[in-house]
Design an enzyme around this catalytic site. Sequence first.
Site, PDB file in Angstrom:
ATOM      1  N   ASP A 256       1.194  -1.275   0.348  1.00 30.16           N
ATOM      2  CA  ASP A 256      -0.294   0.117  -0.156  1.00 30.16           C
ATOM      3  C   ASP A 256       0.858   1.141   0.007  1.00 30.16           C
ATOM      4  O   ASP A 256       1.791   1.359   0.005  1.00 30.16           O
ATOM      5  CB  ASP A 256      -0.614  -0.136   0.857  1.00 30.16           C
ATOM      6  CG  ASP A 256      -1.788   0.790   1.202  1.00 30.16           C
ATOM      7  OD1 ASP A 256      -2.288   1.707   0.510  1.00 30.16           O
ATOM      8  OD2 ASP A 256      -2.399   1.986   3.236  1.00 30.16           O
TER       9      ASP A 256
ATOM     10  N   ASP B 225      -0.071   5.219   1.131  1.00 30.61           N
ATOM     11  CA  ASP B 225      -0.430   6.412   2.082  1.00 30.61           C
ATOM     12  C   ASP B 225      -0.556   5.334   3.695  1.00 30.61           C
ATOM     13  O   ASP B 225      -1.053   3.848   3.181  1.00 30.61           O
ATOM     14  CB  ASP B 225      -1.628   7.069   2.296  1.00 30.61           C
ATOM     15  CG  ASP B 225      -1.697   7.429   0.894  1.00 30.61           C
ATOM     16  OD1 ASP B 225      -1.042   7.740  -0.038  1.00 30.61           O
ATOM     17  OD2 ASP B 225      -2.738   8.257   1.002  1.00 30.61           O
TER      18      ASP B 225
ATOM     19  N   ARG C 252     -14.667  13.130  -0.563  1.00 26.98           N
ATOM     20  CA  ARG C 252     -12.997  13.150  -0.650  1.00 26.98           C
ATOM     21  C   ARG C 252     -12.751  13.863  -1.563  1.00 26.98           C
ATOM     22  O   ARG C 252     -12.191  14.846  -1.336  1.00 26.98           O
ATOM     23  CB  ARG C 252     -12.526  12.292   0.114  1.00 26.98           C
ATOM     24  CG  ARG C 252     -12.494  12.098   1.899  1.00 26.98           C
ATOM     25  CD  ARG C 252     -11.444  10.719   2.380  1.00 26.98           C
ATOM     26  NE  ARG C 252     -11.602   9.419   1.410  1.00 26.98           N
ATOM     27  CZ  ARG C 252     -10.704   9.052   1.568  1.00 26.98           C
ATOM     28  NH1 ARG C 252      -9.849   9.537   2.748  1.00 26.98           N
ATOM     29  NH2 ARG C 252     -10.806   7.494   0.883  1.00 26.98           N
TER      30      ARG C 252
ATOM     31  N   ASP D 130      -1.683  -1.145   6.097  1.00 30.39           N
ATOM     32  CA  ASP D 130      -2.522  -0.494   6.918  1.00 30.39           C
ATOM     33  C   ASP D 130      -3.783  -0.610   7.540  1.00 30.39           C
ATOM     34  O   ASP D 130      -3.619  -0.610   8.616  1.00 30.39           O
ATOM     35  CB  ASP D 130      -1.442   0.644   7.789  1.00 30.39           C
ATOM     36  CG  ASP D 130      -1.955   1.920   6.875  1.00 30.39           C
ATOM     37  OD1 ASP D 130      -2.557   2.239   7.505  1.00 30.39           O
ATOM     38  OD2 ASP D 130      -2.669   2.138   5.215  1.00 30.39           O
TER      39      ASP D 130
END
Length: 489
Positions: free
Chosen positions: A272, A274, A321, A434
Amino acid sequence: MAEQTGASPRQSRPSMTAAMRSSSFLREHQQYRPPHKPENHYGIDTVVEDLQAASISPREISHFKGIPSLENPPKIVESGVSHELSHPNCTPRPGARSQRLVATLFYRSTAPRISNAIPSPKKDPSPARSRSPSLRTAESDIPPTMAPSSSLESFPLEPPTAEPEPLDHLYGSYVSSMCITSFLHLLSTFPLPPGSTDLTSAHRCLKLDAGQGNHPMVVELTVSPAPSVDYLSLADLRKHELIYRFEREWNVDVALRVDNLWRRYPRLVVFDMDSTLITQEVIDLLAATIKDPPDLAARVADITHRAMLGELEFDSAFRERVKLLTGLPGTIFHELRPVLEVTNGVRPLLQALKRLGVKTAVLSGGFLPLTSWLAGELGIDYAHANEVVIDEATGRLTGEVKGRIVGKERKRELLIEIAEKEGIPLEQAVAVGDGANDLLMMKAAGLGVAWNAKPRVQMEASARINGDTLLDLLHLFGFTDEEIQQLAA
């Protein structure tokens, strides 16, 4: 000459027999000798003389065939060295199959546990705090998300379960010998496969601390045989309450894996982006550039946090978003490049993987312009992320997303597609992330690693690492710190 030829044979040299002498010069010359006291030791001359008339019957010698007896293993004892030639964790007997379990223990030096006393020992206790549960929770440095909670209001039916005291405070802030002993004792409580009676183990230290003590910070334990899968599968064993309690007691993370060939030879590692390859969330950085309304950054960050926890569906949360980012200039992605902070250990990790011939990929729920640029900077082979629509006339974001969103389902699909393209079995694929949107690709890979992850991800992933360098990922493959330095050089 004639006289010498006809002479009688020469008599043998007279000598004292064992009955005529003792092995001690002092005993030969002392005035009093105790009657009928057997000699404790005979000299070599006595042994040779007594053997001259003795008949020695040959005895059968069993030759060592390379596999010692489990009941009476051969031993070497000499010059202070005591070594048993038993190989319970090596190659199995012909026709047998090894059932080894590897446990990698990571000491959480960056997140030391504190005692259960509330307020924390780091604070000065006061009578007022001890009387008010709300004050204790507010003024303590115990994390509010710690489970089980220490607030009685959260458990109206029964008191909360007491957390175990941190034993590493007593026996050493590292993977101590008592920690290893405790873990082996824990595993011995689980039923073994049919026909197995004993649990054998071996361990080696993979990483030492940088201080003067040179204490072990990462230890690999090999246990044979593994607990019976008929009683408890590996997935259930990883989530077992005893394992969780052990981790809390000793402030460690335990990664359990079957010791097979694929564990040591990964061929594809997918990340991943970010909060994994970089320490920030890109969409939060974009929102922070918008000053009107002033609370936009906080609103976007809240949505991001809830989506990573799995409380919100990622695809819809992402569209929401991006809608809030309408009007941002398209050049913002280029302007954010210097702001991105690469996670500690990522660069040497990717260098090591490249030298091992491992393919790498970044599958991001963020934005393709930044993801592609970062992949080029780090030398990552594949990069996939979301592509936002930019108005050609104004050069600004329209608040829309082009094509499919790289959410949890798409990440799993991309992982499988890359593995098939490279001809790599999924057993040799590793996924690191995460957030909750990484769980599906973690389950599709042979090994899913939660990196400083959200609570749900920590629980669901195959392994978890909570540290200050992503380079620790290589310890899961059995590499020592010395070997990692050679690979990353």
